[in-house]
Motif scaffolding. Structure first.
Motif, PDB file in Angstrom:
ATOM      1  N   VAL A 165       0.869  -1.179   0.000  1.00 53.84           N
ATOM      2  CA  VAL A 165       0.000   0.000   0.000  1.00 53.84           C
ATOM      3  C   VAL A 165       0.906   1.229   0.000  1.00 53.84           C
ATOM      4  O   VAL A 165       1.794   1.349   0.836  1.00 53.84           O
ATOM      5  N   TYR A 166       0.691   2.113  -0.956  1.00 57.13           N
ATOM      6  CA  TYR A 166       1.546   3.291  -1.131  1.00 57.13           C
ATOM      7  C   TYR A 166       0.684   4.548  -1.010  1.00 57.13           C
ATOM      8  O   TYR A 166      -0.125   4.844  -1.880  1.00 57.13           O
ATOM      9  N   ILE A 167       0.860   5.286   0.085  1.00 57.12           N
ATOM     10  CA  ILE A 167       0.134   6.545   0.303  1.00 57.12           C
ATOM     11  C   ILE A 167       1.057   7.684  -0.119  1.00 57.12           C
ATOM     12  O   ILE A 167       2.084   7.936   0.505  1.00 57.12           O
ATOM     13  N   ALA A 180       4.085  -6.534 -10.919  1.00 56.91           N
ATOM     14  CA  ALA A 180       4.559  -5.706  -9.799  1.00 56.91           C
ATOM     15  C   ALA A 180       3.600  -4.550  -9.540  1.00 56.91           C
ATOM     16  O   ALA A 180       3.253  -4.246  -8.391  1.00 56.91           O
ATOM     17  N   LEU A 181       3.138  -3.907 -10.607  1.00 59.32           N
ATOM     18  CA  LEU A 181       2.219  -2.776 -10.462  1.00 59.32           C
ATOM     19  C   LEU A 181       0.850  -3.213  -9.959  1.00 59.32           C
ATOM     20  O   LEU A 181       0.198  -2.490  -9.194  1.00 59.32           O
ATOM     21  N   GLN A 182       0.410  -4.396 -10.369  1.00 59.30           N
ATOM     22  CA  GLN A 182      -0.890  -4.904  -9.928  1.00 59.30           C
ATOM     23  C   GLN A 182      -0.921  -5.186  -8.430  1.00 59.30           C
ATOM     24  O   GLN A 182      -1.994  -5.230  -7.825  1.00 59.30           O
ATOM     25  N   ASN A 183       0.245  -5.377  -7.831  1.00 60.94           N
ATOM     26  CA  ASN A 183       0.318  -5.684  -6.406  1.00 60.94           C
ATOM     27  C   ASN A 183       0.558  -4.454  -5.535  1.00 60.94           C
ATOM     28  O   ASN A 183       0.749  -4.587  -4.329  1.00 60.94           O
ATOM     29  N   ILE A 184       0.563  -3.276  -6.145  1.00 62.10           N
ATOM     30  CA  ILE A 184       0.764  -2.032  -5.392  1.00 62.10           C
ATOM     31  C   ILE A 184      -0.521  -1.218  -5.433  1.00 62.10           C
ATOM     32  O   ILE A 184      -1.003  -0.843  -6.501  1.00 62.10           O
ATOM     33  N   HIS A 185      -1.080  -0.935  -4.270  1.00 68.24           N
ATOM     34  CA  HIS A 185      -2.305  -0.135  -4.152  1.00 68.24           C
ATOM     35  C   HIS A 185      -1.885   1.311  -3.841  1.00 68.24           C
ATOM     36  O   HIS A 185      -1.384   1.601  -2.748  1.00 68.24           O
ATOM     37  N   VAL A 186      -2.094   2.205  -4.795  1.00 70.29           N
ATOM     38  CA  VAL A 186      -1.617   3.585  -4.665  1.00 70.29           C
ATOM     39  C   VAL A 186      -2.785   4.535  -4.441  1.00 70.29           C
ATOM     40  O   VAL A 186      -3.833   4.422  -5.084  1.00 70.29           O
ATOM     41  N   ALA A 187      -2.599   5.477  -3.515  1.00 67.76           N
ATOM     42  CA  ALA A 187      -3.598   6.520  -3.287  1.00 67.76           C
ATOM     43  C   ALA A 187      -2.876   7.825  -2.991  1.00 67.76           C
ATOM     44  O   ALA A 187      -1.840   7.832  -2.322  1.00 67.76           O
ATOM     45  N   ASP A 216      -6.785  14.547   6.952  1.00 61.56           N
ATOM     46  CA  ASP A 216      -7.913  13.649   7.217  1.00 61.56           C
ATOM     47  C   ASP A 216      -7.952  12.529   6.172  1.00 61.56           C
ATOM     48  O   ASP A 216      -8.200  11.365   6.503  1.00 61.56           O
ATOM     49  N   HIS A 217      -7.709  12.893   4.922  1.00 66.75           N
ATOM     50  CA  HIS A 217      -7.690  11.901   3.854  1.00 66.75           C
ATOM     51  C   HIS A 217      -6.545  10.908   4.084  1.00 66.75           C
ATOM     52  O   HIS A 217      -6.718   9.696   3.931  1.00 66.75           O
ATOM     53  N   GLN A 218      -5.411  11.421   4.484  1.00 70.44           N
ATOM     54  CA  GLN A 218      -4.239  10.575   4.754  1.00 70.44           C
ATOM     55  C   GLN A 218      -4.521   9.569   5.860  1.00 70.44           C
ATOM     56  O   GLN A 218      -4.199   8.377   5.747  1.00 70.44           O
ATOM     57  N   MET A 219      -5.147  10.025   6.935  1.00 72.69           N
ATOM     58  CA  MET A 219      -5.465   9.150   8.062  1.00 72.69           C
ATOM     59  C   MET A 219      -6.541   8.133   7.678  1.00 72.69           C
ATOM     60  O   MET A 219      -6.502   6.979   8.110  1.00 72.69           O
ATOM     61  N   LEU A 220      -7.490   8.560   6.853  1.00 77.03           N
ATOM     62  CA  LEU A 220      -8.546   7.644   6.399  1.00 77.03           C
ATOM     63  C   LEU A 220      -7.959   6.535   5.524  1.00 77.03           C
ATOM     64  O   LEU A 220      -8.336   5.370   5.646  1.00 77.03           O
ATOM     65  N   ASP A 264       4.806   8.220   1.737  1.00 72.07           N
ATOM     66  CA  ASP A 264       5.868   9.047   1.161  1.00 72.07           C
ATOM     67  C   ASP A 264       5.519  10.520   1.364  1.00 72.07           C
ATOM     68  O   ASP A 264       4.625  11.054   0.713  1.00 72.07           O
ATOM     69  N   GLY A 265       6.230  11.156   2.302  1.00 71.54           N
ATOM     70  CA  GLY A 265       5.930  12.539   2.665  1.00 71.54           C
ATOM     71  C   GLY A 265       4.967  12.586   3.836  1.00 71.54           C
ATOM     72  O   GLY A 265       3.919  13.237   3.769  1.00 71.54           O
ATOM     73  N   LEU A 266       5.315  11.912   4.909  1.00 66.11           N
ATOM     74  CA  LEU A 266       4.430  11.802   6.085  1.00 66.11           C
ATOM     75  C   LEU A 266       3.926  13.152   6.565  1.00 66.11           C
ATOM     76  O   LEU A 266       2.749  13.315   6.872  1.00 66.11           O
ATOM     77  N   MET A 267       4.808  14.146   6.648  1.00 65.15           N
ATOM     78  CA  MET A 267       4.464  15.421   7.273  1.00 65.15           C
ATOM     79  C   MET A 267       3.990  16.490   6.296  1.00 65.15           C
ATOM     80  O   MET A 267       3.634  17.586   6.728  1.00 65.15           O
ATOM     81  N   SER A 268       3.975  16.209   4.997  1.00 64.01           N
ATOM     82  CA  SER A 268       3.669  17.253   4.009  1.00 64.01           C
ATOM     83  C   SER A 268       2.307  17.901   4.226  1.00 64.01           C
ATOM     84  O   SER A 268       2.183  19.126   4.269  1.00 64.01           O
ATOM     85  N   ASN A 269       1.262  17.082   4.367  1.00 64.83           N
ATOM     86  CA  ASN A 269      -0.078  17.644   4.576  1.00 64.83           C
ATOM     87  C   ASN A 269      -0.205  18.323   5.935  1.00 64.83           C
ATOM     88  O   ASN A 269      -0.853  19.368   6.058  1.00 64.83           O
ATOM     89  N   PHE A 270       0.409  17.748   6.957  1.00 61.73           N
ATOM     90  CA  PHE A 270       0.368  18.353   8.293  1.00 61.73           C
ATOM     91  C   PHE A 270       1.043  19.730   8.272  1.00 61.73           C
ATOM     92  O   PHE A 270       0.567  20.679   8.889  1.00 61.73           O
TER      93      PHE A 270
END
Length: 311
Positions: A136-138, A163-170, A176-180, A200-206
């Motif tokens: 899972v790639y956020i 490889a791409l089929q096994n990666i869920h990207v959002a 709020d969207h990040q936490m959801l 990737d970029g944990l603090m960017s939205n915060f």
């Protein structure tokens, strides 16, 4: 295991409202505060407090457990290779499951490249019943590149489309969207064998939403909740959480490197493993192990090549 609808006073509509607000389990309700819960769903703080107490009584995993049980769970830890033998050795074999690993540094130090490489390498682990592990790639900064995954997959002899089929990207547009999205990851992990969650970029939205000292306390409280959720995710599903982070200059530093990761003490105490990335000569990068519960500080160099992360 108790369900939300098993709690007194929680019908189907209330359970749906709780789930939509990120409180999808009895444990998540039990560990909330009355102001948080009442702010998320349509109920007063008094009613929220009673619901929390009922959830605490019903929750099965809020008490103590024996050290032998913890040791048994630690025996299930897996390690995802980074692509660099030196980096793996510094980390004790790779990026561990059941914990949060943070890599921080300035731009172009390899944080996103490592995120992509781990997303490919996680699929080389042995899955249950012969299944290929999922990822899972956020993405908070719009930096995920499927063509980069294809190149890295080819280099380790994985079929690129697979490889791409096994990666869920959002792409997370708000905190709020990040936490959801982190909450929704549990649903994916219930269906597929997820071995890695990347933020990737944990603090960017915060950093964007909470500006100035007046907003710092609220930001840190929300960040703490997010990190607790990621820890629960890592432990409940035996997966690795890999987060990247930016740095800022510390004006009070008179000696040594003045840069430090953003996120303050909340992130500093929550991340299980912390690694500082710096640019070196040409395509080389230097990784310094800043904090690890079982290993001493150390540093290694690695490269970002067309095929991916290498020694």
């Amino acid at each position: 295991m108790a369900e939300l609808t098993d709690l007194k006073g929680v019908g189907r509509s209330t359970a749906e409202e709780l789930t939509d607000s990120g409180y999808s389990t009895v444990k998540s309700v039990a560990t909330a505060t009355p102001p948080e819960l009442s702010g998320a769903v349509s109920m007063g703080e008094g009613k929220a407090g009673k619901l929390i107490r009922r959830a605490q009584e019903a929750a099965e995993d809020l008490g103590f457990e024996l050290g032998t049980e913890l040791m048994e769970r630690r025996g299930e830890v897996e390690r995802i290779p980074t692509g660099s033998d030196g980096l793996d050795e510094m980390l004790g074999g790779g990026v561990e499951t059941q914990c949060i690993t943070e890599f921080y540094g300035e731009f172009r130090t390899g944080k996103t490249q490592l995120s992509h490489q781990l997303s490919v390498n996680a699929q080389t682990l042995d899955g249950e019943e012969g299944r290929t592990p999922h990822v899972v790639y956020i993405d908070t900064e719009h930096t995920f590149r499927p063509e980069r995954i294809e190149k890295m997959a080819e280099a380790v002899e994985i079929e690129p489309d697979r490889a791409l089929q096994n990666i869920h990207v959002a792409r997370a547009s708000t905190t709020d969207h990040q936490m959801l999205l982190a909450e929704k990851t549990s649903e994916i992990a219930d269906e597929e064998e997820v071995k890695l969650v990347v933020v990737d970029g944990l603090m960017s939205n915060f950093r964007t939403e909470y500006v100035g000292r007046g907003a710092l306390a609220e930001r840190q409280q929300k960040l703490g909740k997010h990190l607790n959720g990621l820890h629960d995710l890592a432990e409940d599903h035996n997966l690795a959480v890999f987060v990247t982070n930016h740095v800022q200059s510390d004006p009070n530093s008179f000696f040594g490197d003045p840069t430090k990761p953003i996120g303050g003490h909340v992130l500093g105490h929550s991340a299980t493993v912390r690694v500082y990335l710096r640019k070196s000569k040409k395509e080389s990068r230097k990784a310094r192990l800043v904090d690890h519960p079982g290993l001493p500080p150390d540093s290694v160099k690695f490269k970002i090549t067309e095929e991916g992360v290498r020694d």
